[in-house]
Design a protein around this motif. Structure first.
Motif, PDB file in Angstrom:
ATOM      1  N   UNK A 196       0.837  -1.213   0.000  1.00  0.00           N
ATOM      2  CA  UNK A 196       0.000   0.000   0.000  1.00  0.00           C
ATOM      3  C   UNK A 196       0.865   1.254   0.000  1.00  0.00           C
ATOM      4  N   UNK A 255       2.277   1.683  -3.494  1.00  0.00           N
ATOM      5  CA  UNK A 255       1.269   2.207  -4.426  1.00  0.00           C
ATOM      6  C   UNK A 255       1.094   3.710  -4.229  1.00  0.00           C
ATOM      7  N   UNK A 256       1.122   4.145  -2.974  1.00  0.00           N
ATOM      8  CA  UNK A 256       0.971   5.575  -2.662  1.00  0.00           C
ATOM      9  C   UNK A 256       2.168   6.360  -3.209  1.00  0.00           C
ATOM     10  N   UNK A 296       2.148   6.507  -7.023  1.00  0.00           N
ATOM     11  CA  UNK A 296       1.101   7.370  -7.585  1.00  0.00           C
ATOM     12  C   UNK A 296       1.578   8.817  -7.717  1.00  0.00           C
ATOM     13  N   UNK A 297       2.594   9.199  -6.939  1.00  0.00           N
ATOM     14  CA  UNK A 297       3.138  10.559  -7.077  1.00  0.00           C
ATOM     15  C   UNK A 297       4.508  10.513  -7.750  1.00  0.00           C
ATOM     16  N   UNK A 298       4.740   9.447  -8.510  1.00  0.00           N
ATOM     17  CA  UNK A 298       5.950   9.363  -9.330  1.00  0.00           C
ATOM     18  C   UNK A 298       7.199   8.994  -8.563  1.00  0.00           C
ATOM     19  N   UNK A 299       7.019   8.633  -7.285  1.00  0.00           N
ATOM     20  CA  UNK A 299       8.171   8.280  -6.460  1.00  0.00           C
ATOM     21  C   UNK A 299       8.332   6.766  -6.427  1.00  0.00           C
ATOM     22  N   UNK A 303      10.375   4.089   6.433  1.00  0.00           N
ATOM     23  CA  UNK A 303       9.314   5.072   6.699  1.00  0.00           C
ATOM     24  C   UNK A 303       8.464   5.353   5.467  1.00  0.00           C
ATOM     25  N   UNK A 304       7.174   5.472   5.670  1.00  0.00           N
ATOM     26  CA  UNK A 304       6.255   5.835   4.584  1.00  0.00           C
ATOM     27  C   UNK A 304       6.451   7.321   4.250  1.00  0.00           C
ATOM     28  N   UNK A 305       6.058   7.748   3.039  1.00  0.00           N
ATOM     29  CA  UNK A 305       6.150   9.183   2.691  1.00  0.00           C
ATOM     30  C   UNK A 305       5.390  10.050   3.704  1.00  0.00           C
ATOM     31  N   UNK A 306       5.846  11.299   3.833  1.00  0.00           N
ATOM     32  CA  UNK A 306       5.316  12.178   4.885  1.00  0.00           C
ATOM     33  C   UNK A 306       3.812  12.387   4.807  1.00  0.00           C
ATOM     34  N   UNK A 307       3.229  12.366   3.609  1.00  0.00           N
ATOM     35  CA  UNK A 307       1.783  12.614   3.551  1.00  0.00           C
ATOM     36  C   UNK A 307       0.979  11.307   3.594  1.00  0.00           C
ATOM     37  N   UNK A 353      -4.027   8.839   4.175  1.00  0.00           N
ATOM     38  CA  UNK A 353      -4.802   7.644   3.828  1.00  0.00           C
ATOM     39  C   UNK A 353      -5.686   7.266   5.024  1.00  0.00           C
TER      40      UNK A 353
END
Lengths: 132, 125
Positions: free
Chosen positions: A24, A27-28, A31-34, A40-44, A48
């Protein structure tokens, strides 16, 4: 129809516990090209969780999602979210005012882990344009 | 100490918004459907505010490394309209360190206009 003023100060029932998986998070990120290689998950990513709580709140109040735009978002992180976390989110309505036919709804979403420790607080301002 | 971070340009297409809706759970049709967006007074399909903020976060984390952000916020002051042919979002930032705390103040624009205001990340060591 404007949103009911008595909502201010109300907390909504916590969302069901959600397990964060690497898939998950990937996928997140993608979705923002990263990309995502674990850790660690991305800051934003907490959005979700916060969004699920917001959706439940809007449904409970019979507010149409398509009438909502995001006005402001803040996150305060106690620690990063990582795969394996089992997270629960509790949303409360912190403020409500009407400007020019729109409801400006302030919310705070507390995301806690399986031990009950706070992981992240998301505060959002939602702008609701009521229909005719 | 103040460091200017190299600006970056991110391309945003409607397909990206579909992928983001799926990944984030935010299926608000104003990010997919021109007609719905116009019906609520928007100029057309707009990017999720959180999509734009995710690009700003990506800019910070690609520079600072993952897991270092302790505070992050922004106001969504202008929608990012995404026409069929797509659009571009430009992110630039200035990092300042004061008393051991690093902050990145970001500028996020689309077509030369600020779309986020007060966009700022605070980092831990």
């Amino acid at each position: 129809m404007p949103v009911d003023q008595s909502l201010v100060g109300r907390s909504f029932p916590p969302t069901g516990a959600v397990e964060v998986t690497a898939d998950r998070v990937r996928a997140f990120a993608e979705a923002t090209g990263s990309s995502y290689a674990g850790g660690p998950a991305p800051a934003t990513y907490p959005i979700v969780l916060a969004f699920e709580a917001m959706n439940a709140f809007l449904e409970a109040e019979q507010v149409d999602l398509f009438r909502i735009v995001h006005g402001e978002q803040r996150f305060a992180y106690e620690r990063p979210i990582v795969p394996g976390d089992v997270l629960t989110t509790t949303l409360s309505v912190t403020s409500l005012r009407q400007i020019g036919g729109a409801d400006i709804i302030g919310t705070s979403s507390e995301i806690t882990d399986a031990s009950g420790a706070l992981v992240c607080t998301g505060t959002a301002t939602l702008v609701h344009r009521a229909g005719e | 100490m103040t460091t200017e971070l190299e600006p970056r340009t991110f391309r945003v297409t409607r397909q990206d918004l579909v992928a983001y809706a799926e990944a984030s759970g935010d299926h608000n049709p104003i990010h997919q459907d021109e007609q719905v967006a116009r019906s609520v007074g928007l100029p057309g399909v707009i990017a999720h505010g959180m999509y734009t903020m995710a690009l700003a976060a990506r800019f910070v984390e690609e520079h600072a490394g993952p897991g270092r952000v302790v505070g992050f916020g922004a106001k969504f002051v202008k929608p990012v309209v995404v026409p069929v042919e797509g659009t571009e979002v430009v992110v630039s930032g200035v990092q300042e360190e004061r008393d051991g705390v690093a902050t990145v103040t970001l500028s996020v624009t689309c077509d030369g206009v600020d779309v986020l205001r007060g966009c700022k990340a605070t980092l831990r060591d």
